[in-house]
Design an enzyme around this catalytic site. Sequence first.
Site, short mmCIF file in Angstrom:
data_model
loop_
_atom_site.label_atom_id
_atom_site.label_comp_id
_atom_site.label_asym_id
_atom_site.label_seq_id
_atom_site.Cartn_x
_atom_site.Cartn_y
_atom_site.Cartn_z
N GLY A 85 1.89 33.37 5.27
CA GLY A 85 3.01 33.78 6.13
C GLY A 85 3.99 34.68 5.39
O GLY A 85 3.88 34.89 4.18
N GLY A 87 6.66 35.31 3.45
CA GLY A 87 7.52 34.54 2.55
C GLY A 87 8.73 35.32 2.07
O GLY A 87 9.69 34.77 1.55
N ARG A 88 8.66 36.62 2.22
CA ARG A 88 9.80 37.46 1.79
C ARG A 88 9.97 38.63 2.74
O ARG A 88 10.44 39.70 2.35
CB ARG A 88 9.58 37.97 0.38
CG ARG A 88 8.29 38.72 0.32
CD ARG A 88 8.06 39.53 -0.85
NE ARG A 88 6.60 39.73 -0.85
CZ ARG A 88 5.95 40.48 -1.63
NH1 ARG A 88 6.58 41.14 -2.55
NH2 ARG A 88 4.66 40.61 -1.56
N LYS A 108 11.47 43.83 4.04
CA LYS A 108 10.69 43.17 2.98
C LYS A 108 11.62 42.93 1.79
O LYS A 108 12.21 43.87 1.26
CB LYS A 108 9.53 44.10 2.59
CG LYS A 108 8.42 43.41 1.84
CD LYS A 108 7.20 44.30 1.76
CE LYS A 108 6.21 43.75 0.75
NZ LYS A 108 5.06 44.64 0.56
N ASP A 120 11.34 33.20 -4.02
CA ASP A 120 12.75 33.34 -3.66
C ASP A 120 12.96 34.26 -2.44
O ASP A 120 14.09 34.49 -2.01
CB ASP A 120 13.56 33.87 -4.85
CG ASP A 120 13.03 35.21 -5.35
OD1 ASP A 120 12.09 35.76 -4.73
OD2 ASP A 120 13.55 35.72 -6.36
N ARG A 171 9.98 48.47 6.51
CA ARG A 171 8.64 48.99 6.71
C ARG A 171 8.35 49.08 8.20
O ARG A 171 8.77 48.22 8.97
CB ARG A 171 7.72 48.02 5.98
CG ARG A 171 6.34 47.90 6.44
CD ARG A 171 5.56 47.23 5.35
NE ARG A 171 5.35 45.81 5.64
CZ ARG A 171 4.57 45.01 4.89
NH1 ARG A 171 4.00 45.48 3.80
NH2 ARG A 171 4.39 43.76 5.21
N ASP A 247 -5.32 38.51 3.84
CA ASP A 247 -3.96 38.55 4.41
C ASP A 247 -3.33 39.93 4.23
O ASP A 247 -2.26 40.20 4.77
CB ASP A 247 -3.07 37.47 3.78
CG ASP A 247 -3.08 37.51 2.27
OD1 ASP A 247 -4.16 37.33 1.69
OD2 ASP A 247 -2.02 37.74 1.67
N ASN A 248 -3.97 40.80 3.47
CA ASN A 248 -3.45 42.16 3.29
C ASN A 248 -4.32 43.18 4.01
O ASN A 248 -4.32 44.36 3.67
CB ASN A 248 -3.37 42.50 1.80
CG ASN A 248 -2.31 41.67 1.09
OD1 ASN A 248 -1.39 41.17 1.73
ND2 ASN A 248 -2.44 41.52 -0.21
P1 AMP Z 1 1.14 39.69 -1.20
O1 AMP Z 1 -0.33 39.49 -1.44
O2 AMP Z 1 1.90 40.23 -2.34
O3 AMP Z 1 1.37 40.50 0.03
O4 AMP Z 1 1.81 38.25 -0.93
C1 AMP Z 1 1.09 37.06 -0.81
C2 AMP Z 1 1.93 35.97 -0.22
O5 AMP Z 1 2.97 35.58 -1.13
C3 AMP Z 1 2.62 36.31 1.08
O6 AMP Z 1 2.60 35.17 1.90
C4 AMP Z 1 4.04 36.63 0.65
O7 AMP Z 1 4.97 36.43 1.68
C5 AMP Z 1 4.24 35.65 -0.49
N1 AMP Z 1 5.27 36.12 -1.45
C6 AMP Z 1 5.14 37.14 -2.33
N2 AMP Z 1 6.27 37.31 -3.04
C7 AMP Z 1 7.14 36.37 -2.60
C8 AMP Z 1 8.49 36.02 -2.95
N3 AMP Z 1 9.18 36.67 -3.87
N4 AMP Z 1 9.06 35.00 -2.27
C9 AMP Z 1 8.39 34.33 -1.32
N5 AMP Z 1 7.12 34.61 -0.97
C10 AMP Z 1 6.51 35.61 -1.59
MG MG Z 2 0.57 40.38 1.66
#
Ligand code: AMP
Ligand code: MG
Length: 485
Positions: A85, A87-88, A108, A120, A171, A247-248
Site C-alpha cells: 500500500g 506508505g508514503r 509522494k 516514516d 506525480r 507492486d511497481n
Molecule cells: P517502492 O518499491 O519503493 O515503490 O516501495 C515499496 C513499499 O514500501 C511501498 O508500499 C511504499 O509505500 C513503502 N515505502 C517506501 N518508502 C517508505 C517510507 N519512507 N515510509 C513508508 N513507507 C515506505
Molecule cells: Mg512502489
Amino acid sequence: MFKLDNTYARLPQEFYARVAPAKIPKPELIKWNTDLARRLGAQTESLTDNELAQIFTGQKLLPGSEPIALVYAGHQFGHFVHRLGDGRALLLGEVVDPSGQRYDMQLKGSGRTPFSRSGDGKAPLGPVLREYLVSEALHHLGLPTTRSLAAVKTGEMVYRENALPGAILTRVASSHIRVGTFEYFAARQDLENLKRLKEYSIQRHYPEIQNDSEAYLQFFRKVGYAQVELVTAWMALGFIHGVMNTDNMSIAGEAIDYGPCAFMDQFRFNQVFSSIDQFARYSYSNQARITIWNLSRLGNCLVLLTNHGSREATETLNEELESFGVLFEQKLASRMLKKLGVLNDEQPQDRDLVGKWLHYLETQQLDYTLSFRNLANLVENDAGFNFFEKTGAFQDFYRLWQQRIKNQNLETRAIKEQMNSVNPVFIPRNHKIEQVIEAGLRGDFSLFHEMNEVLKKPYEEQEQFSSYKLAPRPEQVVQATFCGT
Ligand code: AMP
Ligand code: MG
C-alpha cells in the site's frame, strides 16, 4: 485551478484508507511544471510559489480533494508481501483533462499512512529530484510514464543514514492500479472486490473491451501488450528500472515508481545499478523475463474470476503468456533494428546483426547512447569512424550493416534522419543526476532546472549543453544507486 474528482474513493472502503496529509513546517517550491499543468487544463499563473507549495504538500486542499492511501500487495524481489500500500504517498484526487482523459494526482513523501509499516512516510530530496528528472525525461523521449507536476522542499529533515532535507513530489499518472492491487484481493480470496477492480480498471483504461464476453482475457492481453511496449522501449534506450516488483507495475502500461533507476553509459547485458538488487534480478537484460513473470502473477489473479480458476481458462492465459514472450522478442528486435537504420521488414539475419552490434559495444566498453548517434554519422559519410576504430571487430559488423541498410532502396539521408529520431543525444545520465542532487543539497537548484530544460529536447543537438551529452569520466561513474527511500 484544478478541481478534483474521486472515482477511486467511490470504490468500497477495502480499496484504500482515508488519510489527512501531515503538517509540515515550511514548504518551499522547487519546481512547478507549467506545461503539464496547462495540458491538464489548469490556469495557475495567478498563484504564487508559496500558494503552490502549500497546495502541493497537502497543506491546503484543492476543491473536491478527498485524500486516500491506496492498498496493494506485491511480489518484492520474488517474495510475496500480502499488504504493502501507499506508505508514503497520498492520492489527492483525479483530474480530467480537456480531452476527457482522467489522471490521478498524488503526493509522494507526504507523511505516514496506515500502510507505512516501519517507514516514516517521508521522502528525502535526492530521490524526489531523481524521479522528477527521469520521469519527465522518459516522457520527452516518447515513453508512457507517470509525470511530475511539482517538487517542494518541506523544510524539515528526514533521517536515513544521514539527516537529509525532505521533499514532496506531485506525480500525475493514468492511475495507480498495479499488478499488486490485483494480488492484494486475490490473496485474500476477496473475489467480489477483485471483480470490481477488474471492472474499474477496464472502464478506466480499456473501455473498448467492456462488453467483450471474455473480458478477463482481453484485459490480460491489453496489459501484456502495454507492458511489452513499455519495457522494450526502456531496453532500446538502455534504461534500467531497478525495482520491477509487481507492486511497481502499472496496469496502464506506464513507467512508475522510479527508485534506483538509471540509464546505462557503457553497454553491459547484465548491468545493475540498484544497491538493493544483490542477485541481479532486475538487470538490464533480465527485464524481459521479469516482465513476463510479473504478467504471470496478474494471470494468476484473473484466473480466479473464471469459474474459480477453471482449467481451460488457465490454459488460455498460459498460451497468452507465451505469446507475450514471443512478442517481446519481436518488438525488441524491431526497436533495435530501427535504431540501426533497418526500416523495412525483419529479415532472417537481422537479429544476428543486432547481436553482433551489442556484443561489439560490450566487449569494447563503448557508451550505448553515443554509439548509436555516431553510427548514424556513418550512414552518409565516415564522420564517425574515429569513435569506433578500435579493432577489426567493428569492420565485421560495419560491412554487414552497410550491406543491410543499402539494400533498402532508401536515401541515406532518410535513414540517418530515422536513426536520429529514435537515438537520443541526451539522456539523464546518472553522474549528471548525482551532480544535480549534490547541488540541490547545497540549496542550489540551477543545475536541476537546466537539466530539465535540456531533457525536453532529447533528440536534438543542443551545442551549448554538450556536457550533458558526454559519458562520465572514470572517476565520475556512479557504481550503485541507492533506493534512498
Ligand atoms: P517502492 O518499491 O519503493 O515503490 O516501495 C515499496 C513499499 O514500501 C511501498 O508500499 C511504499 O509505500 C513503502 N515505502 C517506501 N518508502 C517508505 C517510507 N519512507 N515510509 C513508508 N513507507 C515506505
Ligand atoms: Mg512502489
